[in-house]
Structure formats: C-alpha cells, structure tokens
Design an enzyme around this catalytic site. Sequence first.
Site, PDB file in Angstrom:
ATOM      1  N   GLU A  82       0.818  -1.191   0.000  1.00 49.59           N
ATOM      2  CA  GLU A  82       0.000   0.000   0.000  1.00 49.59           C
ATOM      3  C   GLU A  82       0.861   1.254   0.000  1.00 49.59           C
ATOM      4  O   GLU A  82       1.937   1.278   0.583  1.00 49.59           O
ATOM      5  CB  GLU A  82      -0.963  -0.042   1.196  1.00 49.59           C
ATOM      6  CG  GLU A  82      -2.026  -1.088   0.931  1.00 49.59           C
ATOM      7  CD  GLU A  82      -2.935  -1.389   2.087  1.00 49.59           C
ATOM      8  OE1 GLU A  82      -2.731  -0.846   3.182  1.00 49.59           O
ATOM      9  OE2 GLU A  82      -3.855  -2.190   1.886  1.00 49.59           O
ATOM     10  N   CYS A 108       3.365   8.585   0.507  1.00 51.83           N
ATOM     11  CA  CYS A 108       3.868   7.716   1.559  1.00 51.83           C
ATOM     12  C   CYS A 108       4.024   6.321   0.953  1.00 51.83           C
ATOM     13  O   CYS A 108       3.061   5.777   0.413  1.00 51.83           O
ATOM     14  CB  CYS A 108       2.863   7.695   2.711  1.00 51.83           C
ATOM     15  SG  CYS A 108       3.200   6.493   3.997  1.00 51.83           S
ATOM     16  N   CYS A 120       6.003  -6.429   8.185  1.00 51.81           N
ATOM     17  CA  CYS A 120       7.102  -5.870   8.971  1.00 51.81           C
ATOM     18  C   CYS A 120       7.461  -6.856  10.067  1.00 51.81           C
ATOM     19  O   CYS A 120       6.588  -7.474  10.664  1.00 51.81           O
ATOM     20  CB  CYS A 120       6.710  -4.529   9.591  1.00 51.81           C
ATOM     21  SG  CYS A 120       8.053  -3.761  10.527  1.00 51.81           S
ATOM     22  N   CYS A 154       5.424  -4.083  16.349  1.00 47.96           N
ATOM     23  CA  CYS A 154       4.967  -3.092  17.323  1.00 47.96           C
ATOM     24  C   CYS A 154       3.492  -3.376  17.627  1.00 47.96           C
ATOM     25  O   CYS A 154       2.710  -3.686  16.730  1.00 47.96           O
ATOM     26  CB  CYS A 154       5.142  -1.679  16.782  1.00 47.96           C
ATOM     27  SG  CYS A 154       6.860  -1.313  16.415  1.00 47.96           S
ATOM     28  N   CYS A 184       0.502  -1.393  15.793  1.00 42.33           N
ATOM     29  CA  CYS A 184       0.602  -1.197  14.345  1.00 42.33           C
ATOM     30  C   CYS A 184       0.029  -2.381  13.577  1.00 42.33           C
ATOM     31  O   CYS A 184       0.423  -3.524  13.799  1.00 42.33           O
ATOM     32  CB  CYS A 184       2.064  -0.985  13.970  1.00 42.33           C
ATOM     33  SG  CYS A 184       2.342  -0.913  12.191  1.00 42.33           S
ATOM     34  N   CYS A 205      -1.436   6.219   9.177  1.00 42.49           N
ATOM     35  CA  CYS A 205      -0.303   5.522   9.780  1.00 42.49           C
ATOM     36  C   CYS A 205      -0.759   4.293  10.551  1.00 42.49           C
ATOM     37  O   CYS A 205      -1.671   4.391  11.365  1.00 42.49           O
ATOM     38  CB  CYS A 205       0.393   6.404  10.805  1.00 42.49           C
ATOM     39  SG  CYS A 205       1.314   7.741  10.129  1.00 42.49           S
TER      40      CYS A 205
END
Length: 343
Positions: A90, A103, A110, A114, A117, A334
């Site tokens: 994305e 962005c 990932c 975290c 997230c 985010c």
Amino acid sequence: MTNLYGCDVEALRGFLARYDLPAFHASQIYAWLYARRRFDPADWSDLPASLRERLQCDAVFDPGKIVARTTATDGTIKYGISPDGGGTIEAVYMHYDDRVTLCVSSQVGCALDCDFCLTGKMGFVRHLSPGEILGQVAQIQNDRGLGERPFNLVFMGMGEPLHNYDAVLAAFRVLVDPRGFGLSRKRITVSTSGLVPAIEQLAAEPRRPRLAVSLNATTDETRERIMPINRKYPLARLLEACREYTTTTGERITFEYVLLDGVNVADDDLERLAEMTRSLAVKVNLIPFNPVPDRLPYRPPSRQRVLQIRDELLRRDVPASIRWSRGTEARAACGQLATEATR
Ligand code: SAH
Ligand code: SF4
C-alpha cells in the site's frame, strides 16, 4: 525475464553490453524510466527502432500495477499496488493546500511487531526491491498527473525501511538523481523504529534522506511493551545514536510520538520527553493513534488532551507539532496499512 525497472545507469549499461546492444543508450533508457516514467520501450522515441524491439523481446520494465484505489473524504487516496515480485503493498497520496506528500512501503509486512501497528500484525513477508519502491512513486505520479511537480516522499508505509537498508538507499539515489526523479534530498524522509546500527550507517552516507525516529515512549518499560525492538536497542542507546547522528550530519531529527491513551501520555511522560529532547537537535511530531477497532487494543487521547500535550511541550521549549491523521476512514493512515488478503 529480468525486470529492469529499478536498475541504475550502471546496471542498465551492463545489461545492454551483455546482449551486445549499444551501452551508451543506457542513460536514455534511465531517463524514460524515472524522469519521464514511460515503461514501454515502444514509446522511447529517441532510441533506434531496432533497439526498442530487442528490448521488448529481451527485458521487462515493470514498476508494478495499481490494483486498488480508496479515496477518503479529505482527498487522501490509498493505493493497493501489486509489485512485480508478488503480494500487495500500500502507498498513500496526500494532498494539502500547498503540497503533495506520497507515503510508500519498503517491505511487505514488517518484522518488528509493534503492538499498536496493523502492519506489524501481518508479520514479515519480504523486502521490496529498489524497483518496487520506485514503482510506487512513479505509478502514483502518473495516476495523479503530477508531471514535473515536486512532492514530499515519506517512507512511512508498510515496513521498516532501515531493515531493508540497501534497497531503500538504492531507491533514494535514483529519487534524488537529477537525471532520475530529480527530487530534492530534503523532501525525502525515512522513518525508523530505531535500528541503531542502521542509523549509524546512515549518518556515514555521503548523501542521505531526512531521518524520523519513532520514539513513542519515554521509559524502557513502556517502550518494550509497545515496541519489542527496544529490548535490542534500549532508549539510552537509541538516544545516543540520535545525538551522534545530529552531530555528524549537522541535521535535525524528527521524533515521532504516537499518542496512546493511558500508555504514554501522562504528565510524567511529557516531563521525560522534554528532558530527552532538551539538548538534542530534534523536533517532536505527535501522532494521535489511529484506532483499528477489534484489531488493536489502544485508543487516542481526547482532542483536547492532544492539544494540551502539544502546548505543554511548547511551553517547555520543545518544538512540537501534531500530525492529524488523513485518510482514516479509508484505512490509509499511519499504522492502518495491511492488505486485505492478510487481514
Ligand atoms: N517502520 C517505520 C515506518 C513505518 S510506521 C517506523 O516504525 O517508524 C510510520 C509511523 O506510524 C511510525 O511513527 C509509527 O509509530 C506510526 N504508527 C504505527 N501505527 C500507528 C497507528 N495505529 N496510529 C498512529 N501511528 C501509527
Ligand atoms: Fe513495523 Fe513501523 Fe509498524 Fe513497528 S510501527 S511494526 S516498525 S511498520
């Protein structure tokens, strides 16, 4: 067939030489791919027809395909892009009064996990190549008809850019090359969760993007809880690396600070945050948490508290600003980036 999208001039020259093609055409091809963003050799009008035909047979120049667009009411567009190497990533287009910001993603998923997230919840799937990173930029530029218009670029999409260091730096070099995308270095920001050795490596680069560090907490206890990477590189070490970075490079860092109600926004936190930043060349970007109901067990503080936090920091002489989220209802904000397939 090899996908040559993402190659620099040197690599294009190497390819042409291997196929007994005139290598001096490499810089023209490079300009078509990155400055003009035309991906079909048939369109490359300044190249001999015979060469264009050979290129069509012997190579592909694939920046990835836009497979989805979700537009939020504020005009933010979340793109789903299918890169050459598979999966979906994305990238986000944001339009402000005076500027455009893109962005982009640096990885599929990932590894850093975290707790606040959504990308982290996907786990790590794979690194993106330089071409897959550049392709997101080029495809959105073309789709939005940006032409030669300059824009800001942030590596704040899916993934930890400094975990994919070499590909991100290779893409960066093409982005700032005047014969490539021609972006000013200062318009590009890489955001990291705090990979200390990579921060040190970045400081030693001859040219580098701007750096943002996701601080997100003021004690090791809290930071460890929400960002497991803190066990490897605890706050003291991270702050030391940031200090080194600012002195070696003479550049300011941005500390990103996601505001999580009941977790990192008490008065004590602000006190410690002010203390941490006192003698550092940093500014603080406060990011009210973007909730993902049912998936992430956090909430943002009230709007009033967010404003109060900023004012408290300003009162303590900490340069602080708020990044109000854009594209929230399109899940383009985010930490809301995770492709449907993995949800
Ligand atoms: N991996 C890098 C860059 C991508 S995340 C990093 O962590 O810095 C970009 C920013 O979004 C980081 O500052 C991260 O802390 C923040 N973020 C992640 N999830 C979020 C959420 N749900 N709401 C608000 N910010 C979030
Ligand atoms: Fe990865 Fe950044 Fe999300 Fe952490 S906040 S899981 S480092 S993308």
